[in-house]
Design a protein around this motif. Structure first.
Motif, PDB file in Angstrom:
ATOM      1  N   GLU A  96       0.830  -1.197   0.000  1.00 22.62           N
ATOM      2  CA  GLU A  96       0.000   0.000   0.000  1.00 22.62           C
ATOM      3  C   GLU A  96       0.876   1.264   0.000  1.00 22.62           C
ATOM      4  O   GLU A  96       0.662   2.187  -0.787  1.00 22.62           O
ATOM      5  CB  GLU A  96      -0.872  -0.046   1.256  1.00 22.62           C
TER       6      GLU A  96
ATOM      7  N   HIS B 108       2.326   1.818  -3.311  1.00 17.47           N
ATOM      8  CA  HIS B 108       1.305   2.343  -4.223  1.00 17.47           C
ATOM      9  C   HIS B 108       1.191   3.859  -4.073  1.00 17.47           C
ATOM     10  O   HIS B 108       1.256   4.594  -5.045  1.00 17.47           O
ATOM     11  CB  HIS B 108      -0.063   1.717  -3.916  1.00 17.47           C
ATOM     12  N   TYR B 109       1.014   4.311  -2.820  1.00 18.19           N
ATOM     13  CA  TYR B 109       0.869   5.746  -2.592  1.00 18.19           C
ATOM     14  C   TYR B 109       2.092   6.477  -3.094  1.00 18.19           C
ATOM     15  O   TYR B 109       2.003   7.560  -3.684  1.00 18.19           O
ATOM     16  CB  TYR B 109       0.665   6.051  -1.101  1.00 18.19           C
TER      17      TYR B 109
ATOM     18  N   HIS C  88      -4.085  -5.007  -1.095  1.00 14.00           N
ATOM     19  CA  HIS C  88      -4.634  -3.707  -1.413  1.00 14.00           C
ATOM     20  C   HIS C  88      -4.649  -3.538  -2.930  1.00 14.00           C
ATOM     21  O   HIS C  88      -3.639  -3.697  -3.585  1.00 14.00           O
ATOM     22  CB  HIS C  88      -3.730  -2.655  -0.794  1.00 14.00           C
TER      23      HIS C  88
ATOM     24  N   SER D 216      -5.945   2.236  -4.063  1.00 14.99           N
ATOM     25  CA  SER D 216      -4.857   3.164  -3.774  1.00 14.99           C
ATOM     26  C   SER D 216      -5.004   4.449  -4.560  1.00 14.99           C
ATOM     27  O   SER D 216      -4.763   5.544  -4.045  1.00 14.99           O
ATOM     28  CB  SER D 216      -3.511   2.527  -4.110  1.00 14.99           C
TER      29      SER D 216
ATOM     30  N   TYR E 127      -7.716   6.507  -3.019  1.00 18.27           N
ATOM     31  CA  TYR E 127      -7.299   7.089  -1.744  1.00 18.27           C
ATOM     32  C   TYR E 127      -6.336   8.254  -1.969  1.00 18.27           C
ATOM     33  O   TYR E 127      -6.497   9.329  -1.394  1.00 18.27           O
ATOM     34  CB  TYR E 127      -6.646   6.021  -0.858  1.00 18.27           C
ATOM     35  N   THR E 128      -5.320   8.002  -2.828  1.00 20.76           N
ATOM     36  CA  THR E 128      -4.317   9.045  -3.050  1.00 20.76           C
ATOM     37  C   THR E 128      -4.978  10.314  -3.566  1.00 20.76           C
ATOM     38  O   THR E 128      -4.679  11.420  -3.094  1.00 20.76           O
ATOM     39  CB  THR E 128      -3.257   8.569  -4.064  1.00 20.76           C
TER      40      THR E 128
END
Lengths: 156, 508, 338
Positions: free
Chosen positions: B104, B107-108, B235, B240, B243-244
């Motif tokens: 995760e 990813h971010y 995830h 991701s 969310y980002t």
């Protein structure tokens, strides 16, 4: 938090002893900046040392008043001792024995000594395998691809 | 919209393959401790000798972009920032990995790198002339205040204690003065022959982060990765992304800060991530979550890092003045192809220049694609047993440090700082303010001394350092930053006092 | 046909991406010479991206390649790897080199004249290198210093600069790369012959010094001809500090001597490679011959010219003579100035 492994009977809290150590260290750094023949070369570190000295005094004062004390965590010296010995020996051996052979040995020893398994054979074989594989990788990356000249001693 | 014409050039087979090769290679090089983006680009300059200009610039640009992001990988997975630029990423990235959220975090990291990076390149495309004028206005006085601003954020990097952060920062600055006076050229504090060249920032970085990590891995008996395996490792990339993109504040702060720092010649990406991280934390509703695995920290730091790349090329392409150490090396790449910075780049050589800039955009996308696809393998790294990881990191630290300037002294300095850091971490100090002090020390002292020399010939230091719009803005920012630190510390203390009914007993 | 073209393109790309990760395809030495059998390192006492670093990387690129007639390889087919050890105007790197480098021929360094000689005279107790413990191998470049001011500056000639400096002692700020480097020597010379007191500001790098002039942080600057040439549309280049004009790059800029200031070529920045004293003679000869030929390679010259870097290839014997001459001159100059 857990009590510190080496019990203290000095009556001083551990955080206070730490604060005193930091204070003395700051004083030492300040002392290093004084008494030179050409003070302008040392002007900036001198200014920083003054600030550092003041900050460490403040930290000590706060600790003595019982403010903002930070927990001192234990250091399992006995468990870390082999690693520290290996690091010192490793650094000394690089020029004498050669970068790759000393790294191989250091890697093997760290994995072997800190291996959780009780079986000697499996410890030996897995440590040797990991050491050889990883050093091979290092050789490809640093010597073949990046052409870094590593110190040579008796061996590579 | 001239840049749109040349996108086709990027997608010719040769160029595209070089872009892919450079991006993948850059991710790997960037993830290797000791191999900073500057080193990686410098290593590649001779290699581009036989290439045609466009291809060589595409390669160098791709490596620049992807090494910056690659440095976050080793930072998140093993707590060793690949380069100074990634320090801020580590502060929340590694705690996330320890909670089993490595994938995760990666990813971010890559998604926010893409966003920051693309916006940075757009700034390069659309605002080059005004930004170049701005870059030239940064002289010793302005850079002095920039570094002081950096010092003001040290306080809040202390991991809870402002005073300990400041002490660590001051020690870091002090360490940076070992070696030579940067302006007068006189040797000082060279107690041992290993210190004659001063403490190299990369050696310090590796030592302060990697070695305490190694010792911590070994000091407890728990085997295995020590990571909660089942946590959130599956995830999805889509989650991701969503969310980002929802973290508007962190992304905005990261991108804006990164862009501004990128333009300032000499400040470089080393502090972009940290400044953005600090601002994001200060403006957050609950700043106590930072340092314990807060995704916003990763997002702000990495978007800032990559946002810095495009703007750092602005003064380079227009004036021949690099905005970061890596851009300085890239200048060499331009010159050997007969491309001189200046208006000619955008007229006579516009095909090469625009193809290069377009390739930076495409490179950002490729970097994210490859980054995301390797993210899922991070679980294999986090599953490596502690003792093996510790041993491997030790060896990697030695090779990485040694290769910077083929110096065993650097290795000795690295271990000394690292072991020292392990012990002082036990009494509540953290490595980030120390490293930031080390980075800023040289910058502060050099500009202070140069500024004083120039001021002597003018109206004296007071007028020199305290006049001019940029100086005044920077001074105001410093004051604000300090004020905010004090305010948030007090707010934090009050909250803690309310929350904790039974105050913590001191140890022992 | 499409397919074969595609195949060709693909294979060349593959080959180049493979080369990317071997960084330099070393063809192994064919045994006709024992030395060298592994890569050679070249210490550059300045940071990555500076003029010396950039030029060192170009001129050594061909070390592992075949020579222009495809008859052999320049340096036994071994690559030269550049290592940057910047700090204190070159003192850090050269100190380390003079005290630590093993005289095997595998550890070389780039020299800058007059920098290292001037430093060895200015800091006799602190600097551990001098012309006696270093051995020149070959010279690749000579970059004269030029006197520059911003495009918007009130000064249009050296005469106006000197008049201002005379009227305002200590007020005219001049940027240069560092202390006791070519730029500093040039500024010292000018101060001496024109009897003025200009304030020299060491900027920590040539590009940084140029930036001080472009951004108006200092009123004037001494900089490399090559760097000033590249930024010539944003600067006024008022004079060349050499014996003759630079016909190749700046034919219209007069020398300082032409303008009546007796500043000679002592500040010209000579760049080349050197080895520590004690390196075996046959190794030095091998390196000297190979390097000189390598510097003269058309491909190297082409890239250097493209980058605006003036070349001057000199043999080992010529460099030895030049070092001695500079040593004598600088001893005198720095003695006078103290």
């Amino acid at each position: 938090m857990k009590p510190v492994s080496s019990p203290a009977h000095t009556g001083l809290k551990h955080s206070t002893r730490a604060a005193i150590a930091v204070f003395l260290f700051a004083g030492f750094l300040l002392w290093l900046c004084t008494g030179h023949e050409n003070p302008e070369v040392y002007l900036f570190p001198f200014m920083v040392s003054i600030a550092l000295f003041a900050l460490s005094a403040l930290a000590l004062g706060r600790d003595l008043m019982g403010l903002g004390g930070h927990d001192v965590q234990p250091v399992p010296m006995l468990r870390l001792l082999p690693m520290l010995v290996i690091i010192v020996a490793y650094v000394l051996a690089i020029e004498l024995v050669g970068m790759y052979s000393s790294s191989l040995l250091a890697l093997f020893l760290i994995v072997f000594i800190y291996h959780p398994s009780e079986q000697l054979m499996s410890r030996l074989s897995s440590s040797a395998l990991i050491a050889a594989g990883f050093i091979g990788l290092m050789y490809v990356l640093f010597s073949i691809l990046l052409k870094v000249q590593t110190p040579r001693g008796w061996f590579l | 919209m001239e840049f749109l014409q040349y996108f086709g050039e990027v997608f010719t087979l040769t160029h595209f393959m070089i872009l892919v090769g450079g991006t993948v290679g850059g991710l790997i090089l960037g993830a290797t401790p000791g191999l900073s983006p500057t080193m990686a680009v410098a290593l590649l300059i001779p290699f581009t000798f036989q290439m045609e200009p466009t291809a060589s610039l595409i390669l160098l640009g791709a490596v620049y972009t992807s090494t910056v992001a690659g440095g976050a990988v080793s930072g998140i997975l093993v707590n060793i920032p690949g380069a100074p630029a990634n320090i801020a990423t580590v502060m929340d990235g590694h705690p996330m990995a320890k909670q089993g959220r490595a994938t995760e975090a990666l990813h971010y990291c890559f998604i926010s790198s893409l966003i920051g990076g693309v916006i940075g390149v757009f700034l390069l495309i659309f605002f080059t002339p005004p930004l170049a004028d701005l870059a030239l206005k940064f002289g010793p006085a302005e850079l002095f205040w920039v570094s002081i601003f950096g010092v003001t954020i040290i306080a809040s990097l202390g991991g809870g204690s402002v005073i300990k952060g400041l002490i660590a920062g001051a020690v870091g600055i002090w360490i940076s003065t070992i070696g030579y006076n940067p302006v007068l050229g006189e040797e000082r504090f060279a107690f041992s022959e290993h210190l004659t060249g001063g403490v190299h920032i990369i050696a310090a970085l590796i030592g302060l982060f990697a070695i305490p990590q190694v010792l911590t891995l070994l000091d407890s008996k728990t085997a295995g990765g020590g990571v909660e395996m089942n946590a959130m490792e599956n995830h999805s990339i889509w989650q991701s992304f969503k969310y980002t993109l929802s973290r508007v504040r962190a992304l905005t702060i990261g991108t804006v800060t990164g862009s501004i720092v990128g333009i300032i010649p000499g400040a470089g990406g080393q502090i972009a991530g940290l400044v953005a991280y600090d601002q994001t934390r200060k403006t957050s509703k609950d700043s106590s979550r930072f340092g314990k695995g807060e995704p916003d920290g990763v997002i702000a730091a990495e978007s800032a890092n990559n946002a810095m790349v495009g703007p750092s090329l602005v003064p380079l392409l227009t004036l021949g003045i690099p905005g970061s150490p890596t851009a300085a090396v890239l200048l060499g790449g331009l010159l050997i192809n007969g491309l001189f910075p200046g208006p000619d780049l955008f007229t006579v050589h516009s095909a090469v220049t625009w193809t290069f800039i377009d390739s930076l955009l495409v490179g950002q996308v490729l970097m994210m694609v490859f980054g995301l696809s390797i993210s899922r393998y991070s679980r294999f790294v986090t599953r490596i047993p502690n003792h093996v990881m510790a041993a491997a990191v030790t060896i990697l630290a030695v090779f990485g440090t040694y290769s910077v300037q083929n110096s065993l002294s650097d290795v000795i300095v690295m271990f000394t700082l690292g072991i020292g850091m392990y012990f002082i971490a036990k009494i509540g100090f953290s490595p980030a303010p120390l490293v930031l002090g080390l980075i800023l020390g040289q910058l502060t002292e050099t500009n202070f001394l140069q500024g004083s020399m120039i001021a002597d010939s003018m109206d004296g230091p007071w007028v020199y350092f305290f006049s001019g719009t940029i100086n005044l803005i920077l001074i105001a920012l410093c004051v604000l930053s300090i004020g905010f630190s004090i305010y948030s510390e007090m707010r934090e203390n009050r909250r803690r006092a309310q929350a904790v009914t039974h105050p913590n007993e001191e140890a022992a | 046909m499409m397919r074969s073209l595609l195949k060709y393109k693909l294979s060349t790309t593959l080959a180049s991406s493979l080369m990317l990760f071997s960084l330099s395809t070393a063809t192994s030495a064919d045994g006709h010479s024992e030395f060298p059998d592994r890569p050679i390192s070249l210490t550059v006492a300045y940071g990555a991206g500076g003029a010396t670093d950039f030029q060192a990387r170009i001129v050594t690129m061909m070390s592992a390649k075949t020579d222009k007639d495809d008859k052999g390889v320049y340096l036994g087919g071994q690559p030269i790897v550049v290592i940057n050890k910047p700090g204190a105007g070159g003192q850090v790197g050269w100190n380390r080199f003079a005290t630590k480098a093993k005289p095997t021929g595998y550890e070389l360094a780039a020299y800058n004249i007059p920098h290292f000689i001037a430093q060895s005279i200015a800091f006799p107790d602190k600097v551990k290198y001098n012309i006696d413990n270093l051995e020149p191998i070959a010279n690749w470049g000579a970059d004269p210093a030029v006197f520059i001011v911003n495009k918007d500056s009130e000064f249009n000639s050296m005469k106006e600069v000197i008049e201002y400096a005379k009227a305002n002692p200590g007020k005219l700020t001049v940027s240069g790369a560092g202390l006791y480097v070519g730029h500093h020597i040039a500024a010292l010379q000018l101060n001496k012959v024109a009897e003025v007191d200009m304030k020299y500001v060491p900027a920590g790098g040539g590009v940084k010094a140029l930036q001080f002039v472009l951004g108006g942080q200092t009123m004037a600057g001494v900089n490399n001809l090559s760097d000033a040439y590249r930024s010539r549309d944003k600067l006024k280049i008022l004079g060349v500090m050499d014996l003759q004009r630079s016909e190749e790059f700046l034919p219209d800029v007069p020398t300082l001597m032409e303008q009546g200031y007796d500043v000679d070529d002592s500040s010209v920045n000579f760049r080349g490679i050197m080895a520590p004293k004690g390196t075996p003679d046959e190794v030095l000869e091998f390196l000297a011959k190979g390097s000189e030929a390598m510097f003269g390679d058309g491909r190297v010259i082409g890239k250097m010219k493209a980058g605006g870097s003036p070349m001057r290839v000199m043999s080992r014997a010529d460099v030895q003579a030049m070092w001695k001459k500079r040593q004598t001159y600088l001893e005198g100059l720095l003695q006078d100035l103290k």
